[in-house]
Design an enzyme around this catalytic site. Structure first.
Site, PDB file in Angstrom:
ATOM      1  N   CYS A 191       4.564  14.218  83.896  1.00  0.00           N
ATOM      2  CA  CYS A 191       3.886  13.915  85.169  1.00  0.00           C
ATOM      3  C   CYS A 191       4.557  14.659  86.307  1.00  0.00           C
ATOM      4  O   CYS A 191       3.888  15.133  87.216  1.00  0.00           O
ATOM      5  CB  CYS A 191       3.878  12.413  85.411  1.00  0.00           C
ATOM      6  SG  CYS A 191       5.504  11.662  85.305  1.00  0.00           S
TER       7      CYS A 191
ATOM      8  N   GLU B 206      -4.214  19.622  88.356  1.00  0.00           N
ATOM      9  CA  GLU B 206      -3.064  19.330  87.501  1.00  0.00           C
ATOM     10  C   GLU B 206      -3.317  19.934  86.122  1.00  0.00           C
ATOM     11  O   GLU B 206      -4.184  19.472  85.378  1.00  0.00           O
ATOM     12  CB  GLU B 206      -2.873  17.810  87.369  1.00  0.00           C
ATOM     13  CG  GLU B 206      -1.664  17.479  86.534  1.00  0.00           C
ATOM     14  CD  GLU B 206      -1.493  15.998  86.237  1.00  0.00           C
ATOM     15  OE1 GLU B 206      -2.492  15.299  86.020  1.00  0.00           O
ATOM     16  OE2 GLU B 206      -0.335  15.561  86.199  1.00  0.00           O
TER      17      GLU B 206
ATOM     18  N   LYS C  15      -0.663  -1.467  75.133  1.00  0.00           N
ATOM     19  CA  LYS C  15      -1.703  -0.651  74.510  1.00  0.00           C
ATOM     20  C   LYS C  15      -1.330   0.817  74.681  1.00  0.00           C
ATOM     21  O   LYS C  15      -1.419   1.373  75.773  1.00  0.00           O
ATOM     22  CB  LYS C  15      -3.058  -0.918  75.179  1.00  0.00           C
ATOM     23  CG  LYS C  15      -4.208  -0.341  74.370  1.00  0.00           C
ATOM     24  CD  LYS C  15      -5.401   0.021  75.210  1.00  0.00           C
ATOM     25  CE  LYS C  15      -5.262   1.323  75.916  1.00  0.00           C
ATOM     26  NZ  LYS C  15      -5.019   2.491  75.065  1.00  0.00           N
TER      27      LYS C  15
ATOM     28  N   GLU D  61       1.196   4.617  87.903  1.00  0.00           N
ATOM     29  CA  GLU D  61       1.974   5.864  87.898  1.00  0.00           C
ATOM     30  C   GLU D  61       1.015   6.934  87.408  1.00  0.00           C
ATOM     31  O   GLU D  61       0.669   6.987  86.221  1.00  0.00           O
ATOM     32  CB  GLU D  61       3.183   5.745  86.958  1.00  0.00           C
ATOM     33  CG  GLU D  61       4.181   4.666  87.374  1.00  0.00           C
ATOM     34  CD  GLU D  61       4.869   4.945  88.695  1.00  0.00           C
ATOM     35  OE1 GLU D  61       4.887   6.110  89.136  1.00  0.00           O
ATOM     36  OE2 GLU D  61       5.371   3.994  89.309  1.00  0.00           O
TER      37      GLU D  61
HETATM   38  P1  NAD Z   1      -5.438   8.762  80.622  1.00  0.00           P
HETATM   39  O1  NAD Z   1      -5.607   8.240  81.997  1.00  0.00           O
HETATM   40  O2  NAD Z   1      -6.560   9.452  79.967  1.00  0.00           O
HETATM   41  O3  NAD Z   1      -5.022   7.586  79.612  1.00  0.00           O
HETATM   42  C1  NAD Z   1      -3.923   6.739  79.853  1.00  0.00           C
HETATM   43  C2  NAD Z   1      -4.150   5.407  79.155  1.00  0.00           C
HETATM   44  O4  NAD Z   1      -5.262   4.732  79.758  1.00  0.00           O
HETATM   45  C3  NAD Z   1      -4.473   5.502  77.671  1.00  0.00           C
HETATM   46  O5  NAD Z   1      -3.772   4.490  76.989  1.00  0.00           O
HETATM   47  C4  NAD Z   1      -5.976   5.231  77.634  1.00  0.00           C
HETATM   48  O6  NAD Z   1      -6.428   4.690  76.408  1.00  0.00           O
HETATM   49  C5  NAD Z   1      -6.133   4.218  78.744  1.00  0.00           C
HETATM   50  N1  NAD Z   1      -7.481   4.091  79.302  1.00  0.00           N
HETATM   51  C6  NAD Z   1      -8.525   4.960  79.195  1.00  0.00           C
HETATM   52  N2  NAD Z   1      -9.587   4.491  79.895  1.00  0.00           N
HETATM   53  C7  NAD Z   1      -9.210   3.323  80.456  1.00  0.00           C
HETATM   54  C8  NAD Z   1      -9.842   2.386  81.328  1.00  0.00           C
HETATM   55  N3  NAD Z   1     -11.100   2.569  81.757  1.00  0.00           N
HETATM   56  N4  NAD Z   1      -9.146   1.310  81.728  1.00  0.00           N
HETATM   57  C9  NAD Z   1      -7.856   1.121  81.339  1.00  0.00           C
HETATM   58  N5  NAD Z   1      -7.204   1.979  80.511  1.00  0.00           N
HETATM   59  C10 NAD Z   1      -7.869   3.068  80.078  1.00  0.00           C
HETATM   60  O7  NAD Z   1      -4.123   9.683  80.720  1.00  0.00           O
HETATM   61  P2  NAD Z   1      -3.537  10.655  79.613  1.00  0.00           P
HETATM   62  O8  NAD Z   1      -4.450  11.828  79.506  1.00  0.00           O
HETATM   63  O9  NAD Z   1      -3.198   9.863  78.411  1.00  0.00           O
HETATM   64  O10 NAD Z   1      -2.149  11.109  80.308  1.00  0.00           O
HETATM   65  C11 NAD Z   1      -2.004  12.203  81.130  1.00  0.00           C
HETATM   66  C12 NAD Z   1      -1.956  11.804  82.592  1.00  0.00           C
HETATM   67  O11 NAD Z   1      -0.938  10.840  82.798  1.00  0.00           O
HETATM   68  C13 NAD Z   1      -1.615  12.947  83.517  1.00  0.00           C
HETATM   69  O12 NAD Z   1      -2.445  12.914  84.660  1.00  0.00           O
HETATM   70  C14 NAD Z   1      -0.177  12.661  83.942  1.00  0.00           C
HETATM   71  O13 NAD Z   1       0.221  13.238  85.163  1.00  0.00           O
HETATM   72  C15 NAD Z   1      -0.182  11.185  83.963  1.00  0.00           C
HETATM   73  N6  NAD Z   1       1.180  10.666  83.852  1.00  0.00           N
HETATM   74  C16 NAD Z   1       1.759  10.084  84.943  1.00  0.00           C
HETATM   75  C17 NAD Z   1       3.074   9.626  84.891  1.00  0.00           C
HETATM   76  C18 NAD Z   1       3.723   8.972  86.079  1.00  0.00           C
HETATM   77  O14 NAD Z   1       4.746   8.321  85.919  1.00  0.00           O
HETATM   78  N7  NAD Z   1       3.191   9.112  87.283  1.00  0.00           N
HETATM   79  C19 NAD Z   1       3.805   9.760  83.710  1.00  0.00           C
HETATM   80  C20 NAD Z   1       3.188  10.363  82.606  1.00  0.00           C
HETATM   81  C21 NAD Z   1       1.875  10.802  82.695  1.00  0.00           C
END
Ligand code: NAD
Length: 472
Positions: free
Chosen positions: A276, A372, A169, A242
């Site tokens: 990230c 962040e 997804k 992650e």
């Molecule tokens: P987000 O947490 O808003 O969304 C990530 C995913 O989770 C999306 O596909 C979203 O639809 C889904 N989602 C939303 N609500 C959910 C729920 N209740 N249950 C399950 N899934 C759900 O993150 P974002 O804004 O898309 O991405 C940015 C963040 O990702 C930043 O904090 C960044 O640091 C982090 N990130 C971490 C890594 C890593 O490897 N540690 C890599 C890239 C990004």
């Protein structure tokens, strides 16, 4: 550019129950309509993955690895189309999009050759203990919008090679490249092994709580990661999280300021800071602080901030309106006590453009230092004692990565050992390698992705402990 996209469920490309618009962050125009799955289609996708699991897991590593290689070939054969679509939906400059596409194929190839062989734990007179590993079943991949293809490949490679099936997804604002990848590789894999469903944030909770999903491989924010962990708890599912980071760069006093400024600038601003492990706070020794600031400000002013399809663009827009508003409000908050060395003024739209912004003089408890930012804005802070900067770098609920910069390698490595993060790079940044485990400490994550440790997370270890009975 391709305009019609379909979900992939059970090897069949299907219309969504409805559609939603995917917006180009550089123009705010619609890139394409994305098919949206309803809960019944999600059930179908999980059911298809479950049905495909017995024969896929029985196929063996070599046969599965060969098919994953073919997926990597298909990505390479369609790299230009994937890169153009990635720039259109994500915003990154075309050369960086092409790099991500090739990176996804590279990660898949690396995992195609990886194995989790049986291990002899003990073998002595009459007692033989082995550990063998089996796949888990259906894995849910939930990904964010900053690197839609690489972050999917990081999960897809180990998931498939070890014999699991996947329901992926993507993030609602960048689903199209995942759909295109699914379409391009559809005929390579048996039906149901890889399924893709799209949503507008509704399906994640259903996926992560579903009784037929054995593991959730999640990349995203710490706030959402906590929700995933809570819903996975109902079935004691395996999770890999992650999550977010607030990585510190520590520039020691023996570093050449102009070199450090160039490296830190790249580490903070690539992909408009939406990485990230981007450098999100820079601590620079007082003896080289002024020269460092002058040089990093010069680099920021020289950036070409524009539509990623235009040649020469070095920084594209921030990926979506919500993130743009968040970064904008952190910039506003920095006006209280901060000195803007570069950037800070946002152009009128269309497009979510934020020029690279460098802010000096903030306290460690300023929102831009503590939170962040995930955007092209960097606070630069001064330090005088190594013990003090280590304490300040570690004073965060995050612990994803970090960098230490210094010409005396032993000293720089000693500082790196004291940083409480999953990865610390010394004199380099973003050296992520599919054969090395990547993980976060503290609230930056749980479990490893990549490397042998990452592969193991897609398997269940079983200990078989046998003795020979003398009576027999
Ligand atoms: P987000 O947490 O808003 O969304 C990530 C995913 O989770 C999306 O596909 C979203 O639809 C889904 N989602 C939303 N609500 C959910 C729920 N209740 N249950 C399950 N899934 C759900 O993150 P974002 O804004 O898309 O991405 C940015 C963040 O990702 C930043 O904090 C960044 O640091 C982090 N990130 C971490 C890594 C890593 O490897 N540690 C890599 C890239 C990004």
């Amino acid at each position: 550019m391709k305009a019609d996209f379909k979900l992939l469920i059970g090897g069949v490309l299907v219309e969504g129950a409805s559609t939603f618009d995917v917006i180009n962050p550089a123009t705010e125009q619609v890139v394409a309509k994305c098919p949206k799955a309803d809960p019944a289609q999600l059930e179908d996708a999980i059911g298809a993955a479950k049905a495909a699991f017995p024969s896929w897991s029985a196929l063996g590593y070599d046969a599965r690895g060969a098919l994953i290689e073919k997926m990597a070939d298909a990505i390479v054969a369609n790299k230009d189309e994937l890169a153009r679509l990635l720039t259109a939906e994500q915003g990154k400059p075309l050369d960086q999009a092409a790099y991500e596409v090739m990176g996804a194929s590279f990660v898949l190839r690396a995992f195609a050759g990886m194995r989790a062989p049986e291990k002899v734990v003990r073998e002595d007179a009459g007692n033989r203990v082995i550990e063998h590993r089996t796949p888990l079943g259906v894995v849910a991949s939930i990904t964010p919008w900053n690197f839609p293809l690489i972050l999917l490949a990081n999960k897809l490679g180990p998931c498939l090679v070890s014999g699991n099936c996947m329901v992926a997804k993507p993030a609602p604002t960048t689903p199209l490249t995942t759909l295109l990848l699914a379409e391009l590789t559809r005929e390579i894999l048996p039906a149901g092994v890889f399924n893709v469903v799209c949503d507008e944030n509704e399906l994640g909770p259903l996926l992560s709580a579903h009784p037929d999903v054995a593991k959730v491989a999640f990349t995203g924010s710490t706030a959402t990661g906590k929700k995933v962990m809570a819903s996975a708890a109902t079935g004691v599912k395996r999770v890999t999280l992650e999550l977010g980071g607030n990585d510190a760069a520590i520039v020691l006093d023996d570093m050449v300021p102009a070199v450090a400024a160039q490296k830190v600038y790249q580490g903070a601003m690539t992909n408009a800071g939406q990485i990230c492990v981007a450098i999100k706070r820079a601590y620079v020794h007082e003896s080289i602080y002024d020269e460092f600031c002058e040089e990093i400000a010069r680099l920021a002013e020289a950036a070409v901030v524009d539509d990623g399809t235009k040649q020469g663009t070095t920084i594209g827009p921030v990926q979506n309106r919500m993130q743009y508003d968040k970064v904008k409000s952190l910039i506003e908050s920095a006006r209280d006590g901060g000195t803007f060395l570069a950037g800070g003024e946002l152009p009128d739209g269309p497009g979510f453009f934020i020029p690279p912004t460098i802010v000096a003089g903030l306290d460690d408890d300023a929102p831009l230092v503590r939170e962040e930012q995930f955007g092209p804005v960097l606070p630069v802070l001064k330090f005088s004692e190594v013990d003090d900067v280590v304490r300040r770098a570690n004073a965060s609920e995050y612990g994803l990565a970090g960098t230490v910069w210094g010409r005396d390698l032993e000293r720089a490595m000693d500082v790196a050992r004291r940083i409480d993060s999953g990865t610390v790079w010394v004199n380099q940044h973003l050296a992520i390698d599919p054969t090395l485990p990547f993980r976060g400490s503290k609230q930056s994550g749980l479990g490893a992705e990549l490397g042998q440790a990452g592969l193991h997370e897609y398997t269940q270890a079983h200990i078989i402990n046998a003795v020979e009975l003398e009576e027999l």
